[in-house]
Motif scaffolding. Structure first.
Motif, PDB file in Angstrom:
ATOM      1  N   ALA A  35       0.840  -1.196   0.000  1.00  0.00           N
ATOM      2  CA  ALA A  35       0.000   0.000   0.000  1.00  0.00           C
ATOM      3  C   ALA A  35       0.873   1.242   0.000  1.00  0.00           C
ATOM      4  O   ALA A  35       0.610   2.218  -0.711  1.00  0.00           O
ATOM      5  N   PHE A  36       1.959   1.198   0.801  1.00  0.00           N
ATOM      6  CA  PHE A  36       2.852   2.354   0.869  1.00  0.00           C
ATOM      7  C   PHE A  36       3.556   2.577  -0.464  1.00  0.00           C
ATOM      8  O   PHE A  36       3.609   3.695  -0.981  1.00  0.00           O
ATOM      9  N   VAL A  37       4.081   1.478  -1.027  1.00  0.00           N
ATOM     10  CA  VAL A  37       4.785   1.582  -2.308  1.00  0.00           C
ATOM     11  C   VAL A  37       3.841   2.136  -3.376  1.00  0.00           C
ATOM     12  O   VAL A  37       4.178   3.052  -4.132  1.00  0.00           O
ATOM     13  N   THR A  38       2.639   1.602  -3.384  1.00  0.00           N
ATOM     14  CA  THR A  38       1.677   2.031  -4.394  1.00  0.00           C
ATOM     15  C   THR A  38       1.298   3.501  -4.227  1.00  0.00           C
ATOM     16  O   THR A  38       1.029   4.213  -5.192  1.00  0.00           O
ATOM     17  N   SER A  39       1.316   3.965  -2.975  1.00  0.00           N
ATOM     18  CA  SER A  39       0.928   5.360  -2.726  1.00  0.00           C
ATOM     19  C   SER A  39       1.940   6.337  -3.295  1.00  0.00           C
ATOM     20  O   SER A  39       1.751   7.540  -3.214  1.00  0.00           O
ATOM     21  N   SER A  40       3.009   5.826  -3.868  1.00  0.00           N
ATOM     22  CA  SER A  40       4.002   6.729  -4.447  1.00  0.00           C
ATOM     23  C   SER A  40       3.849   6.815  -5.971  1.00  0.00           C
ATOM     24  O   SER A  40       4.742   7.272  -6.645  1.00  0.00           O
ATOM     25  N   HIS A  41       2.734   6.315  -6.457  1.00  0.00           N
ATOM     26  CA  HIS A  41       2.521   6.372  -7.910  1.00  0.00           C
ATOM     27  C   HIS A  41       1.380   7.318  -8.250  1.00  0.00           C
ATOM     28  O   HIS A  41       0.568   7.665  -7.399  1.00  0.00           O
ATOM     29  N   SER A  42       1.294   7.663  -9.503  1.00  0.00           N
ATOM     30  CA  SER A  42       0.243   8.584  -9.953  1.00  0.00           C
ATOM     31  C   SER A  42      -1.078   7.822 -10.074  1.00  0.00           C
ATOM     32  O   SER A  42      -1.092   6.601 -10.247  1.00  0.00           O
TER      33      SER A  42
END
Lengths: 290, 293, 349
Positions: A35-42
């Motif tokens: 979830a954290f990693v994904t939150s760094s994408h557009s």
């Protein structure tokens, strides 16, 4: 001498144990890391590819937008407002609960009360029925008292359960009787004994219950959803519902990145508190049922 | 009460007053109101109500949808309780055994306690997403045409996995503390008496953990019944449609979306009775626990 | 400083259980009285009634000239040392000792001076800034004493204060408490189940059993002239030998055969329980009573010979120079060493 030279047979059991524990830890950890990693994408990228496994370049943007960009239907709230509301709910609930239940437990344990047994049952029956069971009538009560969309309406009904009183009652009963007796002979009345002896003695217990109650209050969902329709009172956890509802309603690309950023922020304070005050928290949790 | 209590009369009353008044206003009044309105049929436009006796209750038992939801709730509760208890027990036994890294494992396995159910549900949305979710890919690789929110069992599976994930930490904490409270001497005596670690676990450790297990059983049932609301509401994105739901969710749907006050109240009362039975059972167990120690 | 008067003081709990039957006795100013008895005999309840921690349900209690039945514990001018010391765990030694004074509105300077005095008396001066958890068992005991001493009360109450200490420390503290009480001259009531503490510390002993006073007397009186079988067996280690026998014409018969001379002339005739202290018996070839030694307990300074006398278990206490082998010997028992009790009531004849 020669004997000690022979190598011990390799033990497989610890390897097995660690494997299981590592798998368990990964099971708990991976969803949040993703979830954290994904939150760094557009938003566009997430909408197309879903969960991402490598960090992207929109981390700062997503988090600052989530926290500071006015959003919602009325475009009046941002993450900071929700964070403030979450803090008010968590702190207000924990402090209110501790104060009210300590006083009640003190009365029940340390006084000769004619109606003590009656009061005990009146209070402890509330343990039986969680708020979820009686949401509708409680909601009705709040409406009649005109407390909807107020902090009071948000916090106070949640306090109307005896968990804290039960914890403190158990703890007070474990305090040696002689302490109160010594204090009486030392000339301390009930108020002095409470302030000078009992409260300082309960410090660890208070801390433990504070952590449990703060997390409980912060994570409340159903009640805030019902009682706050005014966006200015939304908490982070309540706000998530708003986000996915706009996700469904809007025809544009849902703001997944921001939503995940908000979810991470909603998780952070209670998780950090539980990790840093782990021993108090565990003690409070496991000793409460004795 | 302590044997040498203070004798003041007005002070304890003053101390109890805040608690009692909150309970009266936000507990007894609403609860009584729920019982009362469960016997009435509410006009949907708010113009008065008619006394209908037990009709709201008999309607429920005759309602096949309600019975289906009740059955799902039972299955859901059993599965969530079973998996979260057994996984947590396995992890606690191992975490109690290892020497190296014991503290780190403890932290890694318990912090999820602090994650809010809807936040867990929200991550579930991403992981089980019909097109892009890795869990969907995983199930498809196993040959299951997994379609969350379309297929009943797919949605139910997501409910259960997310609910188990969220509940493991509490069970883990209690089991670990239960294991650590087994006296060293008892463990050492067992080591001398029995060579097999597996046998030792089933003969000594498991029976000594039984009280903790019973206690957790109730906690987990209560959790599955009530605290999973946030997970379910998030996973179905507030629109359950034909997806599975639990009894508490049904109360919410009927009361707040369907405006069926009487029916919703009757459902509340049924749940109250259910919890009452569970809690009486729990109190009796706790009493037994005191006798153990 | 004060005398204490109990006039029919008793305790009946709401459930009807009579923990202490109405009891009357006086304690003189400066006297050290020990309440002794087995657990559950009511000695602690009696002490707690004197302290005011337990309601008095019958009779009246006076401390000094004042009846204190309904006086709050804080206002009875008593100080108490508890079995588990009941030190306030979060306070330093200094604060623990000074807390009672502070609550009475004593000025800070005066508290400090009094705490210093008490600490010096109890050898606690170096420990004043420690918390109870940082102290040894013996040191905690001293702090509990200090808390009592600093108040300069009319009456000291001790509730089994030494029972949490190891044997060596207990012997040492026993002497210190006694010495302190002598020096301060404060009237004291001391509860214990340990008869050695009772014997060594008391000016007067009150033996309690089943909520009732069995005997009041000096240690010597209690030891030599026990008022009942209970007192005889409770006080003294090893306890007094008690044998059921028959008294007729100034002769005591055991099992029909063995005969002893009764002490002085007894009008009483019939079944009796005969009591003999183990050290009141001499091994003597010319003795009249046969005794079979079964086990010899070697205690260094003396020996205990356990065996059978006319079929009854019997213990003899002999000096270290006496012979000690299993087998048959003969005993010399002086008539005035024999105490007689009624078998049913247990009372002394």
């Amino acid at each position: 001498m020669a004997r000690s030279q022979t190598r011990k047979p390799f033990k497989w059991a610890p390897v097995f144990d660690h494997t299981i524990l590592i798998l368990g830890a990964l099971f708990m950890l991976v969803p949040v890391v993703l979830a954290f990693v994904t939150s760094s994408h557009s938003a566009v990228q997430i909408a197309r590819e879903g969960i991402m496994f490598v960090p992207g370049s929109h981390l700062g943007e997503n988090y600052s937008k989530a926290m500071f960009e006015k959003g919602g239907f009325t475009a009046t709230i941002d993450g900071m407002v929700m964070l403030k509301n979450s803090l008010i709910l968590g702190l207000g609930f924990a402090l209110g609960k501790i104060i009210i239940s300590m006083l009640a437990a003190y009365a029940l344990v340390y006084f000769r009360l004619r109606f003590a047994t009656f009061a005990f049952w009146i209070i402890f029956t509330t343990l039986l029925l969680p708020l979820e069971v009686r949401i509708l009538p409680s909601y009705e009560a709040i409406q009649r008292l005109d407390l909807a969309n107020t902090y009071t309406g948000l916090i106070v009904p949640l306090i109307a359960s005896a968990t804290g009183t039960f914890f403190f009652r158990q703890f007070f009963r474990s305090v040696p009787e002689e302490l109160a007796e010594a204090a009486r002979i030392d000339g301390a009345g009930p108020v002095k004994f409470f302030i000078d002896i009992l409260v300082p003695l309960s410090q660890t217990m208070i801390a433990a219950i504070f952590i449990i109650m703060f997390v409980f209050g912060w994570n409340q969902y159903l009640w805030p959803t019902l009682i706050t329709t005014d966006e200015g009172l939304f908490t982070l956890v309540r706000g998530i519902k708003q986000i996915y509802q706009t996700m469904i309603d809007a025809n544009s690309i849902p703001e997944y990145g921001q939503a995940l950023a908000l979810a991470i922020i909603a998780m952070l304070p209670p998780v950090l508190i539980v990790i840093f005050f782990q021993s108090w928290f565990v003690k409070g949790l496991t000793e409460s049922d004795k | 009460m302590k044997r040498a209590g203070f004798t003041s009369v007005w002070l304890p009353v003053a101390l109890l007053l805040p608690q009692l008044s909150i309970i009266a206003i936000f507990f007894y009044w609403p609860a009584g109101w729920a019982v009362q309105s469960s016997f009435y049929l509410q006009d949907p436009f708010g113009f008065g109500s008619t006394f209908v006796g037990f009709e709201n209750y008999t309607d429920l038992t005759a309602n096949s949808e309600y019975m289906r939801i009740a059955w799902f709730t039972v299955v859901f509760t059993v599965l969530v309780t079973f998996f979260s208890l057994s996984i947590a027990l396995l992890l606690a036994v191992k975490a109690d055994k290892v020497i190296r890294g014991a503290k780190s494992y403890r932290t890694l396995l318990m912090w999820v306690y602090a994650v809010a159910p809807p936040v867990a549900g929200f991550m579930g949305i991403m992981l089980f997403h019909q097109h892009t979710g890795p869990m969907t890919d995983f199930f498809k690789a196993l040959g299951w045409d997994y379609k969350i929110l379309v297929d009943y069992n797919s949605t139910a599976t997501a409910f259960i996995i997310v609910s188990v994930w969220k509940q493991i930490p509490v069970n883990f904490i209690f089991f670990l503390s239960g294991l650590q409270s087994i006296p060293r001497a008892v463990r050492e005596a067992a080591m001398i008496d029995n060579r097999s670690g597996v046998r030792r676990f089933w003969d000594i450790t498991f029976p000594l953990l039984a009280p903790t297990g019973f206690f957790l059983l109730i906690i987990n049932i209560t959790y599955a019944l009530f605290d999973t609301f946030g997970i379910i509401d998030t996973l179905v994105k507030g629109e359950p449609g034909n997806n599975p739901m639990t009894l508490v969710y049904k109360v919410y749907m009927d009361g707040f979306r369907g405006n069926d006050l009487g029916g919703s109240s009757a459902q509340s009362v049924i749940l109250m009775v259910l919890v009452l039975v569970l809690t009486v059972f729990q109190f009796r167990l706790i009493e037994r626990r005191i006798h153990y120690s | 400083m004060a005398q204490v008067t109990l006039n029919g003081v008793g305790k009946t709990y709401p459930n009807g259980f009579e923990a202490v039957k109405p009891s009357s006795f006086d304690i003189a100013d400066g006297e050290f009285v020990v309440l002794v008895g087995p657990s559950g005999c009511g000695k602690s309840t009696l002490l707690r009634m004197v302290a005011g921690l337990e309601d008095i349900t019958a009779g009246s209690l006076n401390i000094g000239d004042r009846e204190v039945n309904d006086v709050d514990p804080a206002d009875r001018d008593v100080a108490m040392v508890f079995q588990n010391y009941a030190l306030y765990p979060h306070m330093t030694v200094r604060k623990n000792i000074g807390y009672g004074l502070k609550n009475r509105g004593t000025s800070a300077a005066e508290i400090e001076a009094k705490v210093q005095d008490a600490a010096k008396m109890l050898d606690l001066s170096a420990l004043l800034d420690r918390k109870p958890s940082q102290l040894s068992g013996g040191q905690r005991q001293r702090v509990a004493m200090g808390r009592a001493v600093v108040r300069d009360p009319a009456l000291f109450l001790f509730d089994e204060p030494l029972s949490n200490l190891d044997a060596k420390l207990r012997n040492q503290m026993r002497i210190e408490i006694k010495a302190l009480q002598r020096r301060l001259g404060v009237t004291s009531i001391y509860v214990t189940h340990d008869q050695v503490e009772a014997m060594t510390m008391a000016d007067r002993i009150i033996v309690l059993n089943g909520g009732e006073i069995e005997q009041i007397g000096t240690p010597a009186e209690i030891y030599h002239n026990p008022a009942s079988k209970f007192v005889a067996s409770f006080m003294g280690a090893p306890p007094m030998n008690l044998i059921d026998a028959q008294l007729e014409n100034g002769e005591i018969r055991m099992n029909g055969s063995t005969v002893l001379t009764a002490p002085s002339d007894q009008a009483y005739a019939g079944p009796v329980t005969m009591g003999i202290r183990p050290e009141d018996v001499v091994i003597d070839e010319a003795g009249s009573t046969p005794f079979t030694i079964e086990i010899v307990e070697e205690l260094g300074a003396h020996r205990l010979l356990h065996g059978r006398l006319a079929g009854h278990a019997f213990t003899v206490h002999v000096g270290k120079e006496s012979l000690a082998n299993a087998g048959e010997v003969r005993l010399q028992i002086k008539p005035d060493a024999i105490r007689l009790f009624q078998p049913e009531t247990g009372k002394a004849i």
